[in-house]
Design a protein around this motif. Structure first.
Motif, PDB file in Angstrom:
ATOM      1  N   UNK A 111       2.292 -52.166 -12.571  1.00  0.00           N
ATOM      2  CA  UNK A 111       3.684 -51.978 -11.703  1.00  0.00           C
ATOM      3  C   UNK A 111       3.936 -50.920 -11.470  1.00  0.00           C
ATOM      4  N   UNK A 112       4.459 -49.843 -10.634  1.00  0.00           N
ATOM      5  CA  UNK A 112       5.284 -48.818 -10.546  1.00  0.00           C
ATOM      6  C   UNK A 112       6.706 -48.884 -11.557  1.00  0.00           C
ATOM      7  N   UNK A 113       6.981 -49.577 -11.769  1.00  0.00           N
ATOM      8  CA  UNK A 113       8.604 -49.461 -12.976  1.00  0.00           C
ATOM      9  C   UNK A 113       7.950 -48.547 -13.834  1.00  0.00           C
ATOM     10  N   UNK A 114       8.731 -48.164 -13.781  1.00  0.00           N
ATOM     11  CA  UNK A 114       9.159 -47.112 -15.510  1.00  0.00           C
ATOM     12  C   UNK A 114       9.687 -47.953 -16.690  1.00  0.00           C
ATOM     13  N   UNK A 115      10.647 -49.048 -16.109  1.00  0.00           N
ATOM     14  CA  UNK A 115      11.575 -50.135 -17.071  1.00  0.00           C
ATOM     15  C   UNK A 115       9.822 -51.285 -17.808  1.00  0.00           C
ATOM     16  N   UNK A 116      10.235 -51.698 -18.989  1.00  0.00           N
ATOM     17  CA  UNK A 116       8.984 -52.495 -19.556  1.00  0.00           C
ATOM     18  C   UNK A 116       8.026 -52.087 -19.814  1.00  0.00           C
ATOM     19  N   UNK A 117       7.945 -50.513 -20.028  1.00  0.00           N
ATOM     20  CA  UNK A 117       6.936 -50.036 -20.715  1.00  0.00           C
ATOM     21  C   UNK A 117       7.127 -48.975 -21.985  1.00  0.00           C
ATOM     22  N   UNK A 118       5.887 -48.983 -22.857  1.00  0.00           N
ATOM     23  CA  UNK A 118       6.425 -47.686 -23.805  1.00  0.00           C
ATOM     24  C   UNK A 118       5.505 -46.586 -23.882  1.00  0.00           C
TER      25      UNK A 118
END
Length: 342
Positions: free
Chosen positions: A159-166
């Protein structure tokens, strides 16, 4: 020395959710954390709540600033980051207590630049988990840059989301979020992913993405067209660096254009005179050949494009008919998500 992880939490009008978010971070089993709470001029008690956590835990650092929006708050938080990794957390969401530990371990094991966690759509009385592509028990999926960019453009597994990724901090530090737009992640993610050599997807959901009735995506306004503008801006980047993905990028733009045209039609008071709908119509007309080629292997989307080009009202009628047939179960619905009742 184990790597430090900086968590950047922009805060605005989330008084009733903030404690759950921050406490889920404080309970992390990973020991080396820096927690940056950015109070983006919130008019409620968020600033006082953030200060209270800073007084109780030395890992918490609070920044108070005038309201500038989510992008600006993230950018200000990034200026304070000192960690080897950065994790963006929206202030109404929350984390499983082992999330950071699991993500860092996988980053080190796979020498990954970015690690993505699966997530739950979190409602008041239930959770939804997207099990269409993976199950919780699957081994991590490792992507190189080419596969990563493809999956990012498809926007299903990545997904394009910035959140939920390290993220490794040096990957993202000098790429600011675009200020003054909604769906800022669409303008940002491809630039960061373009730098990643190795990307790892974890399938155990460890992030809880709260679904709020008052969220910016719940009520349609013309500002929601920022998503479409973001896709078009990203398309220029994709066409320059990943030409083989141009068709998929056009397909995304077409799909989003039709959806937003329909939403504008249903919310005519938001588009008095129809200027925004004409803008979408003109784009589709001027890029008809590229969009037609992009949709050729998707019969449903191809038919929608055909009707839309003849006249947008025919597309709207077609859309109503298809929805009616799905409701009557003459046409099958796409597979749903797994529901977990609370």
């Amino acid at each position: 020395m184990i790597p430090k992880v900086s968590l950047v939490v922009p805060i605005y009008k989330v008084e009733q959710y903030l404690a759950q978010c921050v406490e889920s971070i404080l309970r992390q089993t990973y020991p080396n954390l820096e927690i940056i709470l950015v109070n983006d001029g919130s008019p409620d008690n968020c600033g006082h709540i953030a200060d209270r956590y800073a007084a109780l835990d030395p890992r918490v650092y609070v920044i108070h600033k005038e309201n500038g929006g989510l992008s600006d708050a993230r950018n200000v938080g990034m200026q304070r980051v000192t960690g080897d990794y950065v994790l963006f957390v929206d202030s109404d969401d929350w984390l499983d207590e082992k999330m950071v530990e699991e993500m860092v371990n996988k980053s080190l094991s796979y020498e990954a630049d970015v690690v993505q966690s699966a997530f739950y759509y979190a409602y008041d009385d239930h959770l939804l988990y997207d099990n269409r592509y993976f199950s919780r028990e699957d081994e991590p999926l490792v992507l190189d840059r080419q596969r990563l960019m493809k999956e990012l453009v498809i926007n299903e597994k990545v997904k394009n989301f910035a959140w939920g990724k390290l993220f490794k901090t040096n990957l993202a530090r000098d790429i600011p979020f675009k200020k003054g737009v909604l769906f800022e992640d669409v303008f940002w993610a491809h630039q960061v992913m373009h730098r990643a050599q190795t990307y790892v997807i974890l399938h155990q959901p460890m992030f809880y993405y709260r679904q709020r009735k008052d969220s910016i995506v719940a009520t349609y306004t013309p500002r929601n067209l920022d998503y479409l503008r973001g896709l078009k801006e990203r398309h220029s980047f994709i066409a320059s660096h990943y030409q083989e993905l141009s068709a998929q990028s056009y397909k995304n733009i077409l799909n989003a254009s039709l959806i937003h045209y329909n939403l504008l039609f249903l919310n005519k008071e938001q588009d008095k005179g129809g200027a925004l709908r004409r803008e979408i119509q003109n784009y589709v007309k001027n890029h008809h050949q590229q969009l037609k080629k992009a949709a050729k292997n998707d019969n449903g989307l191809s038919r929608q494009l055909t009707w839309f080009v003849i006249h947008p009202n025919l597309y709207l009628v077609y859309n109503v008919v298809i929805k009616g047939l799905k409701k009557l179960k003459v046409i099958s619905q796409p597979s749903g998500l797994e529901r977990i009742n609370l």
